[in-house]
Scaffold this active site. Sequence first.
Site, mmCIF file in Angstrom:
data_model
loop_
_atom_site.group_PDB
_atom_site.id
_atom_site.type_symbol
_atom_site.label_atom_id
_atom_site.label_comp_id
_atom_site.label_asym_id
_atom_site.label_seq_id
_atom_site.Cartn_x
_atom_site.Cartn_y
_atom_site.Cartn_z
ATOM 1 N N SER A 1 0.984 -1.063 -0.170
ATOM 2 C CA SER A 1 -0.125 0.015 -0.015
ATOM 3 C C SER A 1 0.967 1.171 0.074
ATOM 4 O O SER A 1 2.110 1.153 0.461
ATOM 5 C CB SER A 1 -1.006 0.035 1.191
ATOM 6 O OG SER A 1 -1.428 1.033 1.355
ATOM 7 N N TYR B 1 -2.262 -0.959 10.193
ATOM 8 C CA TYR B 1 -2.313 -1.188 8.989
ATOM 9 C C TYR B 1 -1.124 -0.800 8.251
ATOM 10 O O TYR B 1 -0.537 -1.599 7.668
ATOM 11 C CB TYR B 1 -3.390 -0.748 8.323
ATOM 12 C CG TYR B 1 -3.623 -1.172 6.964
ATOM 13 C CD1 TYR B 1 -4.058 -2.321 6.321
ATOM 14 C CD2 TYR B 1 -3.417 0.083 5.932
ATOM 15 C CE1 TYR B 1 -4.410 -2.559 5.134
ATOM 16 C CE2 TYR B 1 -3.554 -0.392 4.419
ATOM 17 C CZ TYR B 1 -4.218 -1.497 4.229
ATOM 18 O OH TYR B 1 -4.084 -1.892 2.931
#
Length: 263
Positions: free
Chosen positions: A141, A154
């Site tokens: 990401s 995350y």
Amino acid sequence: MSTASSTALITGASSGIGAVYADRLAAQGYNLILVARRADRLQALAQQLTERFAVTVTLLVADLSAEEGINAVENELRNNEAITLLVNNAGAAHMASFLDSSAQAHQDIITLNITALTRLSLAALPRFKARNAGTIINIASTLSIHARDETALYSGTKAFVLNFSRGLQAEFAQSGVRIQVVMPSITATEIWGHSGIAHAQLPEGTVMTTEDMVDAALAGLAQGENITIPPLHDMALWERYEEARLAVFGASRTGVPAPRYGK
């Protein structure tokens, strides 16, 4: 394009990015092993793909946040010699204050985003190394390089995916084994609903479709990229970031405390 005997194993394949990878790889001629928790969705996707592309689709229902599920996929990767491509796509997010979740909820995300990806890579790589061929695609990401409030866990897990992939790239640089890390930004998947943030809350114009994301990632793979950032238009920004990162690393290898820390 795959060979007739090539098989791709895709985790998190029942929807979103994983389902689009399944579609695109089937179109290239890959046979598929689709891994996810939801058997009904896997079955529906498998039926569509076999009808459209005449490939073999095998389903492996497994929860990769649990030891039993990881073991099942590890065994498949170790024993199925047809597998030439592993897409480590399965992942989860909880976009909220770190203190709003339990230790077990955090551990489940760590197990899925980090432990499962690591162990599946370890299961696949010995055969890839022996064959001197094979590809692993790890989905990270843009939060691999940035953390905001409510993204601590995350972002941390995706930073692991990026640096883990970098290390494997260096280790296998002189071989025929390829490791690509893909860094999407905001992508229209179900992860947002599960994370506690609805699509309507995301900034307008920032959300990429899963189809565009996967198509760009596969184009990057075909072009030989080790790190693919589908939404980044100005690659000079990334090049400057990499130059600065390497400069900091190199300048830190002095063995001497910086003067600002002197008495």
